[in-house]
Scaffold this motif. Structure first.
Motif, short mmCIF file in Angstrom:
data_model
loop_
_atom_site.label_atom_id
_atom_site.label_comp_id
_atom_site.label_asym_id
_atom_site.label_seq_id
_atom_site.Cartn_x
_atom_site.Cartn_y
_atom_site.Cartn_z
N SER A 229 -29.12 -82.87 -9.16
CA SER A 229 -28.94 -84.13 -8.43
C SER A 229 -29.13 -83.98 -6.93
O SER A 229 -29.54 -84.92 -6.26
CB SER A 229 -27.57 -84.73 -8.73
OG SER A 229 -26.55 -83.87 -8.30
N GLU A 230 -28.82 -82.81 -6.39
CA GLU A 230 -28.93 -82.60 -4.95
C GLU A 230 -29.26 -81.15 -4.67
O GLU A 230 -28.84 -80.27 -5.42
CB GLU A 230 -27.61 -82.92 -4.26
CG GLU A 230 -27.15 -84.36 -4.43
CD GLU A 230 -25.65 -84.48 -4.23
OE1 GLU A 230 -25.25 -84.70 -3.08
OE2 GLU A 230 -24.92 -84.34 -5.23
N VAL A 231 -29.99 -80.94 -3.58
CA VAL A 231 -30.29 -79.58 -3.10
C VAL A 231 -30.02 -79.57 -1.60
O VAL A 231 -30.45 -80.47 -0.88
CB VAL A 231 -31.75 -79.17 -3.37
CG1 VAL A 231 -32.04 -77.79 -2.81
CG2 VAL A 231 -32.06 -79.22 -4.86
N PHE A 232 -29.26 -78.58 -1.15
CA PHE A 232 -28.92 -78.46 0.26
C PHE A 232 -29.45 -77.14 0.81
O PHE A 232 -29.28 -76.10 0.17
CB PHE A 232 -27.40 -78.48 0.46
CG PHE A 232 -26.74 -79.74 0.00
CD1 PHE A 232 -26.68 -80.84 0.84
CD2 PHE A 232 -26.19 -79.83 -1.27
CE1 PHE A 232 -26.07 -82.02 0.42
CE2 PHE A 232 -25.58 -80.99 -1.70
CZ PHE A 232 -25.51 -82.09 -0.85
N SER A 233 -30.05 -77.19 1.97
CA SER A 233 -30.37 -75.99 2.73
C SER A 233 -29.14 -75.70 3.58
O SER A 233 -28.63 -76.60 4.26
CB SER A 233 -31.60 -76.26 3.61
OG SER A 233 -31.84 -75.17 4.45
N VAL A 234 -28.64 -74.47 3.53
CA VAL A 234 -27.36 -74.16 4.18
C VAL A 234 -27.46 -72.88 5.00
O VAL A 234 -28.38 -72.08 4.85
CB VAL A 234 -26.23 -74.01 3.13
CG1 VAL A 234 -26.00 -75.33 2.40
CG2 VAL A 234 -26.53 -72.90 2.14
N VAL B 288 -24.92 -74.25 -7.92
CA VAL B 288 -25.70 -73.03 -8.00
C VAL B 288 -26.03 -72.58 -6.57
O VAL B 288 -26.70 -73.30 -5.83
CB VAL B 288 -26.99 -73.22 -8.82
CG1 VAL B 288 -27.75 -71.89 -8.93
CG2 VAL B 288 -26.68 -73.76 -10.20
N LEU B 289 -25.51 -71.42 -6.20
CA LEU B 289 -25.76 -70.82 -4.90
C LEU B 289 -27.00 -69.93 -5.04
O LEU B 289 -27.07 -69.10 -5.96
CB LEU B 289 -24.56 -69.99 -4.46
CG LEU B 289 -23.20 -70.71 -4.54
CD1 LEU B 289 -22.07 -69.73 -4.27
CD2 LEU B 289 -23.15 -71.89 -3.60
N ILE B 290 -27.97 -70.11 -4.16
CA ILE B 290 -29.28 -69.50 -4.38
C ILE B 290 -29.76 -68.74 -3.14
O ILE B 290 -29.74 -69.28 -2.03
CB ILE B 290 -30.33 -70.58 -4.73
CG1 ILE B 290 -29.83 -71.43 -5.91
CG2 ILE B 290 -31.67 -69.95 -5.04
CD1 ILE B 290 -30.63 -72.69 -6.13
N ASN B 291 -30.19 -67.50 -3.35
CA ASN B 291 -30.90 -66.73 -2.32
C ASN B 291 -32.37 -66.75 -2.67
O ASN B 291 -32.75 -66.51 -3.82
CB ASN B 291 -30.42 -65.29 -2.27
CG ASN B 291 -29.02 -65.15 -1.72
OD1 ASN B 291 -28.14 -64.70 -2.43
ND2 ASN B 291 -28.81 -65.54 -0.49
N VAL B 292 -33.20 -67.06 -1.67
CA VAL B 292 -34.64 -67.13 -1.91
C VAL B 292 -35.39 -66.36 -0.84
O VAL B 292 -34.85 -66.04 0.23
CB VAL B 292 -35.14 -68.61 -1.93
CG1 VAL B 292 -34.43 -69.40 -3.00
CG2 VAL B 292 -34.96 -69.27 -0.59
N ASP C 114 -29.12 -69.42 0.84
CA ASP C 114 -30.16 -70.23 1.48
C ASP C 114 -30.14 -71.67 0.99
O ASP C 114 -30.36 -72.60 1.77
CB ASP C 114 -31.54 -69.62 1.18
CG ASP C 114 -31.63 -68.18 1.67
OD1 ASP C 114 -31.35 -67.95 2.87
OD2 ASP C 114 -31.95 -67.30 0.85
N LEU C 115 -29.90 -71.86 -0.30
CA LEU C 115 -29.89 -73.18 -0.91
C LEU C 115 -28.68 -73.33 -1.81
O LEU C 115 -28.21 -72.36 -2.40
CB LEU C 115 -31.16 -73.41 -1.75
CG LEU C 115 -32.50 -73.35 -1.03
CD1 LEU C 115 -33.64 -73.40 -2.04
CD2 LEU C 115 -32.63 -74.49 -0.02
N ILE C 116 -28.22 -74.56 -1.94
CA ILE C 116 -27.19 -74.90 -2.92
C ILE C 116 -27.72 -76.06 -3.74
O ILE C 116 -28.16 -77.08 -3.18
CB ILE C 116 -25.86 -75.29 -2.26
CG1 ILE C 116 -25.27 -74.10 -1.52
CG2 ILE C 116 -24.87 -75.82 -3.30
CD1 ILE C 116 -24.01 -74.41 -0.74
N ALA C 117 -27.70 -75.92 -5.06
CA ALA C 117 -28.13 -76.98 -5.97
C ALA C 117 -26.92 -77.51 -6.74
O ALA C 117 -26.12 -76.72 -7.26
CB ALA C 117 -29.19 -76.46 -6.94
N ILE C 118 -26.80 -78.82 -6.80
CA ILE C 118 -25.75 -79.46 -7.58
C ILE C 118 -26.39 -79.88 -8.90
O ILE C 118 -27.34 -80.65 -8.92
CB ILE C 118 -25.16 -80.70 -6.87
CG1 ILE C 118 -24.71 -80.34 -5.44
CG2 ILE C 118 -24.03 -81.30 -7.69
CD1 ILE C 118 -23.64 -79.27 -5.35
#
Length: 89
Positions: free
Chosen positions: A29-34, A6-10, A39-43
């Protein structure tokens, strides 16, 4: 198992708070700031497609500060790790 990215703009002032909230969800399972367009990617790892739909349309929708999402459904994992064994319930 269903895996989605899930690619996320916040909202800029909510990135850390939203990342922490997402990381606390059992199906994420994981969240990355990119850097880049998001802004964020959630697995996300769930058992059924309905679980993914529930997460995206009911839970993420209610988080204040999430402006936009783009959900990518993974077809196949190319990995040396046995992901099924790592995330089995």
């Amino acid at each position: 198992m269903v895996t989605a990215i899930v690619l996320i703009n916040v909202a800029r002032d909510r990135i850390n708070d939203i990342a922490d909230e997402l990381a606390g969800m059992t199906s994420i399972s994981e969240v990355f700031s990119v850097s880049g367009n998001y802004d964020l990617i959630a697995i996300v790892r769930v058992v059924h497609n309905d679980d993914l739909a529930e997460l995206v349309t009911n839970h993420l929708l209610k988080i204040e500060g999430i402006e936009k999402t783009n959900t990518l459904l993974a077809f196949k994992a190319y990995s040396r790790h046995d992901l099924e064994a790592m995330f089995s319930v």
